[in-house]
Design a protein around this motif. Sequence first.
Motif, PDB file in Angstrom:
ATOM      1  N   LEU A 200      -0.343 -13.478  -0.169  1.00  0.00           N
ATOM      2  CA  LEU A 200      -0.214 -12.085  -1.406  1.00  0.00           C
ATOM      3  C   LEU A 200       0.909 -11.640  -1.685  1.00  0.00           C
ATOM      4  O   LEU A 200       2.050 -11.490  -0.621  1.00  0.00           O
ATOM      5  CB  LEU A 200      -1.102 -10.980  -0.389  1.00  0.00           C
ATOM      6  N   THR A 201       1.648 -11.665  -2.724  1.00  0.00           N
ATOM      7  CA  THR A 201       2.889 -11.264  -2.860  1.00  0.00           C
ATOM      8  C   THR A 201       2.866  -9.917  -3.613  1.00  0.00           C
ATOM      9  O   THR A 201       2.229  -9.518  -4.306  1.00  0.00           O
ATOM     10  CB  THR A 201       3.499 -12.125  -3.986  1.00  0.00           C
ATOM     11  N   VAL A 202       3.630  -8.878  -2.985  1.00  0.00           N
ATOM     12  CA  VAL A 202       3.574  -7.396  -3.453  1.00  0.00           C
ATOM     13  C   VAL A 202       4.908  -7.091  -3.786  1.00  0.00           C
ATOM     14  O   VAL A 202       6.055  -7.482  -3.111  1.00  0.00           O
ATOM     15  CB  VAL A 202       3.075  -6.660  -2.270  1.00  0.00           C
ATOM     16  N   LEU A 203       4.986  -6.408  -5.070  1.00  0.00           N
ATOM     17  CA  LEU A 203       6.438  -5.747  -5.442  1.00  0.00           C
ATOM     18  C   LEU A 203       6.438  -4.438  -5.211  1.00  0.00           C
ATOM     19  O   LEU A 203       5.383  -3.835  -5.822  1.00  0.00           O
ATOM     20  CB  LEU A 203       6.830  -6.317  -6.889  1.00  0.00           C
ATOM     21  N   ALA A 204       7.207  -3.593  -4.807  1.00  0.00           N
ATOM     22  CA  ALA A 204       7.177  -2.257  -4.342  1.00  0.00           C
ATOM     23  C   ALA A 204       8.393  -1.524  -4.649  1.00  0.00           C
ATOM     24  O   ALA A 204       9.709  -2.097  -4.389  1.00  0.00           O
ATOM     25  CB  ALA A 204       6.476  -1.876  -3.188  1.00  0.00           C
ATOM     26  N   ASP A 205       8.533  -0.209  -5.087  1.00  0.00           N
ATOM     27  CA  ASP A 205       9.800   0.521  -5.224  1.00  0.00           C
ATOM     28  C   ASP A 205       9.825   1.091  -3.681  1.00  0.00           C
ATOM     29  O   ASP A 205       9.467   2.374  -3.259  1.00  0.00           O
ATOM     30  CB  ASP A 205       9.512   1.486  -6.110  1.00  0.00           C
ATOM     31  N   SER A 231      14.279  -1.657  -4.417  1.00  0.00           N
ATOM     32  CA  SER A 231      13.083  -2.508  -4.760  1.00  0.00           C
ATOM     33  C   SER A 231      12.952  -3.500  -3.724  1.00  0.00           C
ATOM     34  O   SER A 231      13.892  -4.044  -3.215  1.00  0.00           O
ATOM     35  CB  SER A 231      13.119  -2.973  -6.227  1.00  0.00           C
ATOM     36  N   SER A 232      11.588  -3.952  -3.348  1.00  0.00           N
ATOM     37  CA  SER A 232      11.452  -4.885  -2.399  1.00  0.00           C
ATOM     38  C   SER A 232      10.230  -5.833  -2.773  1.00  0.00           C
ATOM     39  O   SER A 232       9.387  -5.368  -3.683  1.00  0.00           O
ATOM     40  CB  SER A 232      11.150  -4.442  -1.033  1.00  0.00           C
ATOM     41  N   ARG A 233      10.387  -7.199  -2.356  1.00  0.00           N
ATOM     42  CA  ARG A 233       9.329  -8.032  -2.519  1.00  0.00           C
ATOM     43  C   ARG A 233       8.654  -8.387  -1.076  1.00  0.00           C
ATOM     44  O   ARG A 233       9.496  -8.741  -0.197  1.00  0.00           O
ATOM     45  CB  ARG A 233       9.372  -9.412  -3.278  1.00  0.00           C
ATOM     46  N   TYR A 234       7.541  -8.297  -0.931  1.00  0.00           N
ATOM     47  CA  TYR A 234       6.794  -8.532   0.353  1.00  0.00           C
ATOM     48  C   TYR A 234       5.841  -9.787   0.108  1.00  0.00           C
ATOM     49  O   TYR A 234       5.229  -9.958  -0.733  1.00  0.00           O
ATOM     50  CB  TYR A 234       5.986  -7.427   1.056  1.00  0.00           C
ATOM     51  N   CYS A 238      -2.415 -15.314   3.395  1.00  0.00           N
ATOM     52  CA  CYS A 238      -3.833 -14.782   3.396  1.00  0.00           C
ATOM     53  C   CYS A 238      -4.633 -15.949   3.040  1.00  0.00           C
ATOM     54  O   CYS A 238      -4.014 -17.168   2.938  1.00  0.00           O
ATOM     55  CB  CYS A 238      -3.990 -13.807   2.199  1.00  0.00           C
ATOM     56  N   PRO A 239      -5.988 -15.989   2.929  1.00  0.00           N
ATOM     57  CA  PRO A 239      -6.594 -17.177   2.485  1.00  0.00           C
ATOM     58  C   PRO A 239      -6.241 -17.640   1.081  1.00  0.00           C
ATOM     59  O   PRO A 239      -6.011 -16.811   0.314  1.00  0.00           O
ATOM     60  CB  PRO A 239      -8.128 -16.708   2.614  1.00  0.00           C
ATOM     61  N   PRO A 240      -6.139 -18.989   0.784  1.00  0.00           N
ATOM     62  CA  PRO A 240      -5.731 -19.304  -0.514  1.00  0.00           C
ATOM     63  C   PRO A 240      -6.456 -18.839  -1.635  1.00  0.00           C
ATOM     64  O   PRO A 240      -5.604 -18.776  -2.551  1.00  0.00           O
ATOM     65  CB  PRO A 240      -5.914 -21.070  -0.156  1.00  0.00           C
ATOM     66  N   ASP A 241      -7.480 -18.428  -1.611  1.00  0.00           N
ATOM     67  CA  ASP A 241      -8.570 -17.872  -2.612  1.00  0.00           C
ATOM     68  C   ASP A 241      -8.728 -16.603  -2.846  1.00  0.00           C
ATOM     69  O   ASP A 241      -9.530 -15.794  -3.270  1.00  0.00           O
ATOM     70  CB  ASP A 241      -9.623 -18.762  -3.111  1.00  0.00           C
ATOM     71  N   ASP A 242      -8.058 -15.974  -2.019  1.00  0.00           N
ATOM     72  CA  ASP A 242      -8.258 -14.386  -1.723  1.00  0.00           C
ATOM     73  C   ASP A 242      -7.813 -13.618  -2.847  1.00  0.00           C
ATOM     74  O   ASP A 242      -7.144 -13.974  -3.687  1.00  0.00           O
ATOM     75  CB  ASP A 242      -7.380 -13.833  -0.756  1.00  0.00           C
ATOM     76  N   ASP A 243      -8.809 -12.596  -3.112  1.00  0.00           N
ATOM     77  CA  ASP A 243      -8.689 -11.620  -4.273  1.00  0.00           C
ATOM     78  C   ASP A 243      -7.572 -10.568  -4.044  1.00  0.00           C
ATOM     79  O   ASP A 243      -7.567  -9.875  -3.154  1.00  0.00           O
ATOM     80  CB  ASP A 243     -10.186 -10.967  -4.456  1.00  0.00           C
ATOM     81  N   PRO A 244      -6.510 -10.475  -4.817  1.00  0.00           N
ATOM     82  CA  PRO A 244      -5.739  -9.242  -4.536  1.00  0.00           C
ATOM     83  C   PRO A 244      -6.439  -7.890  -4.622  1.00  0.00           C
ATOM     84  O   PRO A 244      -5.580  -6.945  -3.954  1.00  0.00           O
ATOM     85  CB  PRO A 244      -4.564  -9.373  -5.737  1.00  0.00           C
ATOM     86  N   GLY A 245      -7.299  -7.632  -4.977  1.00  0.00           N
ATOM     87  CA  GLY A 245      -8.185  -6.658  -5.186  1.00  0.00           C
ATOM     88  C   GLY A 245      -8.803  -6.084  -3.641  1.00  0.00           C
ATOM     89  O   GLY A 245      -8.961  -4.836  -3.507  1.00  0.00           O
ATOM     90  N   ALA A 246      -8.746  -7.131  -2.905  1.00  0.00           N
ATOM     91  CA  ALA A 246      -9.125  -6.860  -1.688  1.00  0.00           C
ATOM     92  C   ALA A 246      -8.077  -6.336  -0.561  1.00  0.00           C
ATOM     93  O   ALA A 246      -8.262  -6.117   0.587  1.00  0.00           O
ATOM     94  CB  ALA A 246      -9.863  -8.333  -0.794  1.00  0.00           C
ATOM     95  N   TRP A 247      -6.928  -6.254  -1.304  1.00  0.00           N
ATOM     96  CA  TRP A 247      -5.687  -5.619  -0.583  1.00  0.00           C
ATOM     97  C   TRP A 247      -5.229  -4.286  -1.154  1.00  0.00           C
ATOM     98  O   TRP A 247      -4.347  -4.176  -1.990  1.00  0.00           O
ATOM     99  CB  TRP A 247      -4.578  -6.507  -0.675  1.00  0.00           C
ATOM    100  N   PRO A 269       5.589   3.063  -3.776  1.00  0.00           N
ATOM    101  CA  PRO A 269       4.432   2.536  -4.952  1.00  0.00           C
ATOM    102  C   PRO A 269       4.808   1.108  -5.090  1.00  0.00           C
ATOM    103  O   PRO A 269       5.639   0.586  -5.466  1.00  0.00           O
ATOM    104  CB  PRO A 269       5.168   3.390  -6.284  1.00  0.00           C
ATOM    105  N   ILE A 270       3.584   0.561  -4.970  1.00  0.00           N
ATOM    106  CA  ILE A 270       3.387  -0.932  -5.379  1.00  0.00           C
ATOM    107  C   ILE A 270       3.192  -1.168  -6.970  1.00  0.00           C
ATOM    108  O   ILE A 270       2.493  -0.393  -7.495  1.00  0.00           O
ATOM    109  CB  ILE A 270       1.938  -1.456  -4.476  1.00  0.00           C
ATOM    110  N   THR A 271       4.223  -2.021  -7.678  1.00  0.00           N
ATOM    111  CA  THR A 271       4.123  -2.157  -9.043  1.00  0.00           C
ATOM    112  C   THR A 271       3.464  -3.297  -9.517  1.00  0.00           C
ATOM    113  O   THR A 271       3.035  -3.683 -10.451  1.00  0.00           O
ATOM    114  CB  THR A 271       5.426  -2.098  -9.452  1.00  0.00           C
ATOM    115  N   ASP A 272       3.182  -4.512  -8.490  1.00  0.00           N
ATOM    116  CA  ASP A 272       2.538  -5.719  -8.660  1.00  0.00           C
ATOM    117  C   ASP A 272       2.129  -6.232  -7.656  1.00  0.00           C
ATOM    118  O   ASP A 272       2.644  -6.207  -6.318  1.00  0.00           O
ATOM    119  CB  ASP A 272       3.707  -6.491  -9.599  1.00  0.00           C
TER     120      ASP A 272
END
Length: 411
Positions: A200-205, A231-234, A238-247, A269-272
């Motif tokens: 899961l890749t997350v871009l946040a302010d 700004s940071s990327r995290y 996670c499982p290979p087919d995980d749904d980003p909506g589950a996070w 704030p998570i922007t992506d």
Amino acid sequence: MAEAHNALGEAETESTTVVVIGAGPAGLTVANLLRRCGVDCVVLERGSRAHVARRQRAGIVETRAVRMFESWGLADVVRGGPPHDGLLEFRIDGESRFVDDRDGSAGSGARLCPQQVLVENLTAAHLADGGDLRYEAADVSLHDLTGDRPTVRYRAADGTRHSISCDFVAGCDGEHGVTRTAVPEGVATVHTFDHGIGWLTVLADAPPPAHPLLAVSPEGFAAHFPRGPRSSRYYLQCPPDDDPGAWPDDRVWDALRTRLADPALVPGPITDRETFRLRGLVHEPMRHGQLFLVGDAAHILSPMGGKGMNLALHDADLFVRAVRDAVRGGDDTALRDYSRRCLRRVWSDQEFSHWLTRTVHEAGDDTDSGPFLRRLARARLDRLVTSPGARHAFAELMTGLDPAREETGPA
């Protein structure tokens, strides 16, 4: 003066030396370097300029690539962020260990320059130099690639159809672009590898870390990288087919605080957010007739080690110098050798990326790898942070400056 059209309503065929397909880091680097050595080109990009500017992926331009841009008189394009101080933090079960990824050579080092900043800088430099860059080019098709003068056809945003005759086509439009699929089946071999790992890749302010951070823990891998002053990327395993909506946000920050061993981690704030599989792909050879694949059109790497964009910049440099030799001096030796020379580094970077990927994941959660591989990975990490020889080899791979480094520059 109105543009001439034929009886079918198509614009009369234009002519140039190189048609560059794709205006990401690879395509724009090719275009800028071609302009620097006096070779004309046309760049076609299917997206809008705004869309291209929003694409965010890589964040560090390695030492080799920084010096490559400097040698071409384009040092300013990587000055969108602070120099990388060379320190990389491995946080293993909450204990911080630092590795210096500088190799001690003289000259500029790596820079923290997010991909979208590099792309915007390269775009501005190309246009300021009078470059021909055409956005929203749809229905791009390639013809007569094995002939002396291939033709590239496309439909402009206003609906008009265009045709460009050229000497060479640079395929810089990524894995799912038209250039790689233009290579006939059976002509090339595509090597693939799936790590069976998702991120899961997350871009946040949110505040960036003091140093790029890779964290290993029994709960799974995590990473924290700077993407700007605020700004940071995290990354979270996670499982290979995980749904980003589950996070949802709370789950993301809870997991990061646990895996990074940082209960005081400041959220923002998570922007992506998106999930993807870690995998490798190599298209071999990287040439078909007068089509030359550059960057992601020819190879995909796991993000570990930051080699994807930097490998594309290496391809671009080799391709332009080969075209320069052929156009200026009539010597096509480098063109004929393009694929072999590129693939030498491609496979080296694939191996490094694979090694680092397996090490940081198997050293943490051993659900899939088992305790034996987990202990082997822990031994590799221990050697990396304690052995001067291991640290030097790691630094050599991170900088991209191998002992048999290729010639660079517009000589």
